[in-house]
Design a protein around this motif. Structure first.
Motif, PDB file in Angstrom:
ATOM      1  N   TYR A 101      45.973  13.249  15.936  1.00  0.00           N
ATOM      2  CA  TYR A 101      45.424  11.999  16.462  1.00  0.00           C
ATOM      3  C   TYR A 101      45.282  12.092  17.973  1.00  0.00           C
ATOM      4  O   TYR A 101      46.156  12.624  18.652  1.00  0.00           O
ATOM      5  N   GLU A 139      37.550   7.196   6.099  1.00  0.00           N
ATOM      6  CA  GLU A 139      38.579   6.289   6.587  1.00  0.00           C
ATOM      7  C   GLU A 139      38.707   5.053   5.707  1.00  0.00           C
ATOM      8  O   GLU A 139      39.459   4.153   6.013  1.00  0.00           O
ATOM      9  N   PRO A 170      41.057  15.282  11.153  1.00  0.00           N
ATOM     10  CA  PRO A 170      41.712  15.654   9.895  1.00  0.00           C
ATOM     11  C   PRO A 170      42.036  17.145   9.863  1.00  0.00           C
ATOM     12  O   PRO A 170      41.222  17.978  10.264  1.00  0.00           O
ATOM     13  N   ASP A 172      33.341   9.814  11.040  1.00  0.00           N
ATOM     14  CA  ASP A 172      33.954  10.088   9.742  1.00  0.00           C
ATOM     15  C   ASP A 172      34.351   8.770   9.061  1.00  0.00           C
ATOM     16  O   ASP A 172      35.395   8.661   8.459  1.00  0.00           O
ATOM     17  N   ILE A 181      41.711   8.450  17.517  1.00  0.00           N
ATOM     18  CA  ILE A 181      40.686   9.222  16.834  1.00  0.00           C
ATOM     19  C   ILE A 181      41.404  10.251  15.976  1.00  0.00           C
ATOM     20  O   ILE A 181      42.271  10.973  16.459  1.00  0.00           O
ATOM     21  N   ARG A 182      41.026  10.294  14.703  1.00  0.00           N
ATOM     22  CA  ARG A 182      41.719  11.187  13.785  1.00  0.00           C
ATOM     23  C   ARG A 182      40.945  12.483  13.639  1.00  0.00           C
ATOM     24  O   ARG A 182      39.732  12.464  13.414  1.00  0.00           O
TER      25      ARG A 182
END
Lengths: 304, 110
Positions: free
Chosen positions: A193, B21, A177, B17, A174-175
């Protein structure tokens, strides 16, 4: 925090009369060793900054000369009068001609900025994005299937509220940002991450996207058939045990397993385990004895 | 050997999100990493990452390539490496991380 004298020669592990070449060699070796992209230790980043700062000063002849002058005076002072703080000494040396209003968490130390001014660092090669970080997030199988908001504390102490999507899988990332390391020279921060790891579950055994769960049944339920309740990740379900089910029989509950990569869900297998009472009551004993006397069932038939 | 087209599992988007991506053009990767496009082209030529979709004329890349690019560039600048050396260093670090994970020397826990 009080201002402290930094021994840049000690940081690089070189002698005070080290040549430019020796200093560069020492710096390169330490930079490789402590580069935060190469070294995961928690203090590597701090060491790397320290090494970079030492090299910034010692590789520049005018900065090195200024630093050496301060250092020799400080050491002479230390030997003659005990107890004076470096901060007092520093302020009286007239080095403090660069005025800073506030010390932020810049790349260089307060010591460096007091000595050379905050803009003294050589211009870098332009803004560069910060480091991506990664951490493992352990989830119970139930939480992985259901998703939801989680509060996490990261290595550096920051607390984040993260939305975990429903149906995350083992190893999925899961990013987050902009939640990674700070950028350089005005560069954007890196990402953080979270790598999902599924905690082992005492009840459900994982086989890829499928799950196994033990289904305890009474001998008569196994023999005669019954509808019994079975735990699933989303609550209790009912499963029909067909008549004549021996231990080990797998009863499939379609779509009650873990989320699949391609969409949909794996299956949950309820595995029949025939249980008998540990302490047989008088009445049960009579009934089992009657069954033993009258049944011609031989579970070992054909086993030689 | 052709570049894998399938989006890697590790980078499966979180629905929240999903929009950001989507694969992006090289210029976007360059901007996000803070690296000039001409520099990025060197890295692509050395195989730091490959396009995930798009055409040869307009290749598209995973947004996560920006992080990898910035890492290679930090290593190149900080350690005085050339492009090939920076790409090699990135690949070796990835390999070490993989081996460490296999041995159970895990990432920090969030």
């Amino acid at each position: 925090m009080a201002l402290e004298y930094k021994d840049y020669y000690e940081v690089l592990g070189v002698a005070r009369d080290a040549s430019k070449e020796e200093i560069r060699r020492a710096y390169r070796k330490l930079a490789r060793e402590y580069h935060p992209d190469l070294n995961q230790d928690s203090d590597a980043e701090e060491r790397f900054k320290e090494v970079g700062e030492a090299y910034e000063v010692l590789s520049d002849p005018s900065k090195r000369e200024r630093y050496d002058r301060l250092g020799s005076q400080w050491r002479a002072r230390e030997q003659t009068s005990a107890g004076a703080s470096f901060e007092d000494f520093f302020d009286r040396q007239g080095f403090d001609d660069h005025v800073r209003v506030e010390f932020g968490d810049g790349v260089f130390s307060e010591f460096f900025e007091r000595l050379f001014g905050e803009d003294a660092a050589r211009a870098g090669s332009g803004p560069l994005r910060g480091r991506d970080r990664e951490a493992v997030l352990e989830l119970s199988l139930e939480d992985a299937v259901a998703g939801g908001r989680r509060r996490l504390s990261l290595e550096d102490g920051r607390i984040l509220e993260v939305n975990i999507p429903a149906g995350v899988r083992e190893g999925q990332r899961i990013r987050l940002p902009g939640k990674g390391g700070a950028g350089r020279d005005g560069g954007a921060p890196g990402d953080h991450y979270l790598q999902i790891r599924l905690k082992p579950d005492p009840r459900f055994r994982r086989r890829g996207d499928d799950l196994d769960v033990d289904l305890a049944v009474a001998p008569w339920e196994a023999a005669l058939g019954a509808t019994v309740s079975v735990p699933t990740l989303t609550g209790t379900a009912r499963v029909r045990v067909p008549p004549g089910s021996s231990s080990g029989r797998r009863l499939r509950l379609r779509g009650r397993g873990l989320p699949k990569q391609a969409g949909g869900h794996g299956d949950l297998h309820a595995i029949v385990r025939i249980m008998v009472p540990k302490h047989v009551s008088e009445q049960d004993r009579r009934l089992f004895e009657k069954l033993a006397d009258e049944s011609d069932f031989d579970p070992r038939q054909g086993q030689g | 050997m052709s570049a894998p087209r399938r989006r890697s599992r590790a980078l499966q988007p979180a629905p929240a999100d999903a929009a950001e991506e989507q694969p992006v053009e090289l210029a976007v990767i360059a901007r996000q990493a803070g690296v000039r496009v001409s520099v990025v082209r060197h890295y692509v030529a050395f195989g730091l990452f490959e396009r995930c979709s798009g055409s040869n004329e307009v290749p598209l890349f995973e947004p996560s390539c920006a992080g990898r690019l910035a890492k290679a560039e930090r290593l190149r600048r900080d350690l005085g490496l050339n492009y090939a050396g920076a790409v090699l260093a990135c690949e070796l670090v990835d390999r070490i991380r993989e081996l460490e994970q296999q041995r159970g020397q895990d990432l920090p826990t969030a």
